[in-house]
Design a protein around this motif. Structure first.
Motif, mmCIF file in Angstrom:
data_model
loop_
_atom_site.group_PDB
_atom_site.id
_atom_site.type_symbol
_atom_site.label_atom_id
_atom_site.label_comp_id
_atom_site.label_asym_id
_atom_site.label_seq_id
_atom_site.Cartn_x
_atom_site.Cartn_y
_atom_site.Cartn_z
ATOM 1 N N ALA A 71 -3.503 41.072 -20.401
ATOM 2 C CA ALA A 71 -2.057 40.984 -20.744
ATOM 3 C C ALA A 71 -1.929 39.622 -20.681
ATOM 4 O O ALA A 71 -0.985 39.214 -21.749
ATOM 5 C CB ALA A 71 -1.765 41.665 -19.417
ATOM 6 N N LEU A 72 -2.391 38.552 -19.971
ATOM 7 C CA LEU A 72 -2.105 37.408 -20.057
ATOM 8 C C LEU A 72 -2.324 36.498 -21.340
ATOM 9 O O LEU A 72 -1.365 35.867 -21.930
ATOM 10 C CB LEU A 72 -2.540 36.338 -18.879
ATOM 11 N N ALA A 74 -2.532 38.092 -24.226
ATOM 12 C CA ALA A 74 -1.632 38.683 -25.185
ATOM 13 C C ALA A 74 -0.226 37.930 -24.952
ATOM 14 O O ALA A 74 0.429 37.723 -26.257
ATOM 15 C CB ALA A 74 -1.402 40.089 -24.962
ATOM 16 N N VAL A 75 0.122 37.783 -23.921
ATOM 17 C CA VAL A 75 1.394 37.006 -23.629
ATOM 18 C C VAL A 75 1.475 35.576 -24.320
ATOM 19 O O VAL A 75 2.459 35.119 -25.066
ATOM 20 C CB VAL A 75 1.956 37.078 -22.344
ATOM 21 N N PHE A 76 0.129 35.185 -24.183
ATOM 22 C CA PHE A 76 0.069 33.561 -24.649
ATOM 23 C C PHE A 76 0.160 33.729 -26.070
ATOM 24 O O PHE A 76 0.621 32.918 -26.853
ATOM 25 C CB PHE A 76 -1.186 33.072 -24.172
ATOM 26 N N VAL A 78 1.852 35.546 -28.040
ATOM 27 C CA VAL A 78 3.187 35.730 -28.516
ATOM 28 C C VAL A 78 3.720 34.238 -28.615
ATOM 29 O O VAL A 78 4.567 34.053 -29.317
ATOM 30 C CB VAL A 78 4.008 36.736 -27.550
ATOM 31 N N VAL A 79 3.715 33.704 -27.189
ATOM 32 C CA VAL A 79 4.344 32.570 -27.033
ATOM 33 C C VAL A 79 3.808 31.425 -28.203
ATOM 34 O O VAL A 79 4.838 30.571 -28.599
ATOM 35 C CB VAL A 79 3.798 31.758 -25.707
ATOM 36 N N CYS A 82 5.549 31.838 -31.569
ATOM 37 C CA CYS A 82 6.970 31.545 -31.710
ATOM 38 C C CYS A 82 7.008 30.078 -31.670
ATOM 39 O O CYS A 82 7.868 29.329 -32.254
ATOM 40 C CB CYS A 82 7.723 32.224 -30.630
ATOM 41 N N LEU A 139 -6.033 39.990 -30.524
ATOM 42 C CA LEU A 139 -4.718 39.324 -30.151
ATOM 43 C C LEU A 139 -4.048 38.833 -31.533
ATOM 44 O O LEU A 139 -3.019 38.473 -31.512
ATOM 45 C CB LEU A 139 -5.148 38.138 -29.321
ATOM 46 N N PHE A 142 -0.412 40.032 -31.933
ATOM 47 C CA PHE A 142 0.390 39.600 -30.916
ATOM 48 C C PHE A 142 1.091 38.250 -31.294
ATOM 49 O O PHE A 142 2.259 37.705 -30.876
ATOM 50 C CB PHE A 142 -0.142 39.468 -29.440
ATOM 51 N N PRO A 146 5.258 38.256 -34.358
ATOM 52 C CA PRO A 146 6.397 37.341 -33.435
ATOM 53 C C PRO A 146 6.793 36.083 -34.484
ATOM 54 O O PRO A 146 7.871 35.687 -34.724
ATOM 55 C CB PRO A 146 5.841 36.744 -32.340
ATOM 56 N N ALA A 263 -5.781 30.734 -18.976
ATOM 57 C CA ALA A 263 -5.957 32.178 -18.760
ATOM 58 C C ALA A 263 -7.399 32.384 -18.225
ATOM 59 O O ALA A 263 -7.529 33.204 -17.484
ATOM 60 C CB ALA A 263 -5.850 32.946 -20.222
#
Length: 335
Positions: A71-72, A74-76, A78-79, A82, A139, A142, A146, A263
């Motif tokens: 999860a982490l 994957a969030v990174f 996306v960040v 962007c 990844l 992800f 975005p 991470a």
């Protein structure tokens, strides 16, 4: 000082990889005026095979993976996608003779992900005997989706402020659907689904794994020739695009390496996974990105963003960033 010398030594060793040799060989062939031509259908088939291999392996491993650990990162991812777009807007977009829409299309392409660079990174890690989570290549979407969405949305918002602007009215949903239907992500996601549900280990090891490196060498040859041929297009636009294309992969990769390190500390993300995250951040889309941006930002000049990516960005990502981040990981994560 010892850490710097170790970094430089490891970097020099990584430069001697066969993958890089084929990339440079393709550029030399094109520079010498060679008539060698590899059909586009062959190129697309190779991309499909490479991404199916990546997807199958990821799907097989995700079935037994700890999703909380995924999860982490994957969030990174996306960040990072962007942030890459926003950095391009406030740097490249502020330079003289650079149109805002060209800057957004370029930063969108550099925020998205290259399947070929990902494949080259996986081979380099295998050669260096560095292990990583098999789901780490997953990844890809992800970060990719975005970045493309944000670049197009910002271009649309800017276009509404210009009288007579006719920006293509792509919605975020359409961008996501088009990205998922692209040849690159379709192959990757299909492979992941089959690998997750069917677990075709024998097929994977007896066919896709055996062919992976051979197909990758041909792909690098093609990309080398393409990179050289696009240089003439890049000369026709502002030279700032070449400078951005040379620096952005390294900057994006360093941002990803820093987040990957976080991470690693918090959820145990492996050093190899940190390298994969860094290299996909350093890459720039060569398959799904260009057609998506052509549709989403039709006023942008393809000679600017596609030439910057193909002729400078991709060679930098493969020839510099892959050995750089492997070497950096060997210093930051000592055995």
């Amino acid at each position: 000082m010892d850490a710097l010398l170790s970094l430089l030594s490891s970097f020099a060793n990584q430069l001697q990889s066969p993958t890089l040799a084929f990339l440079i060989g393709g550029m030399l062939l094109a520079a010498c005026g060679s008539k060698l031509a590899i059909p586009d259908a062959v190129y697309r088939f190779i991309i499909f095979m490479l991404l199916m291999k990546v997807g199958l392996n990821g799907g097989i491993e995700i079935r037994n993976a700890d999703l909380a650990q995924l999860a982490l990162p994957a969030v990174f991812a996306v960040v990072i996608g962007c942030v890459a777009v926003l950095l391009g807007l406030v740097t490249l977009g502020k330079l003289p003779n650079v149109k805002r829409e060209d800057a957004l299309a370029t930063s969108g392409l550099f925020g998205a992900v290259s399947a070929s660079t990902l494949a080259a990174a996986m081979v380099a890690l295998d050669e260096a005997e560095i292990t990583y989570e098999a789901w780490a290549p997953a990844l890809y979407p992800f970060m990719d989706i975005p970045a493309l969405i944000l670049a197009i949305v910002l271009a649309k918002l800017a276009g509404k402020g210009k009288s007579g602007s006719k920006q293509n009215q792509l919605t975020a949903k359409q961008i996501i659907v088009d990205s998922l239907r692209s040849s690159a992500l379709s192959a990757l996601l299909l492979g992941m689904l089959i690998g997750f549900v069917v677990q075709p280990v024998e097929l994977y090891e007896g066919f896709y794994e055996l062919l992976f490196r051979g197909f990758l060498s041909i792909l690098m040859l093609i990309m080398g020739m393409e990179a050289w041929s696009r240089l003439s297009e890049l000369r026709q636009v502002a030279q700032w695009f070449a400078a951005y294309a040379a620096l952005a992969p390294i900057v994006h990769g360093l941002i990803a390496f820093g987040l990957g390190y976080i991470a690693h500390i918090t959820v145990g993300f492996s050093p190899g996974g940190v390298i994969i995250l860094s290299i996909i951040a350093a890459s720039n889309s060569d398959i799904s990105g260009p057609p998506t941006l052509r549709a989403g930002i039709p006023s942008a000049n393809p000679s600017a963003y596609i030439a910057a990516s193909t002729s400078v960005g991709t060679p930098i990502a493969i020839a510099v960033c892959i050995p750089l981040f492997i070497a950096l990981a060997e210093v930051v994560f000592p055995a």
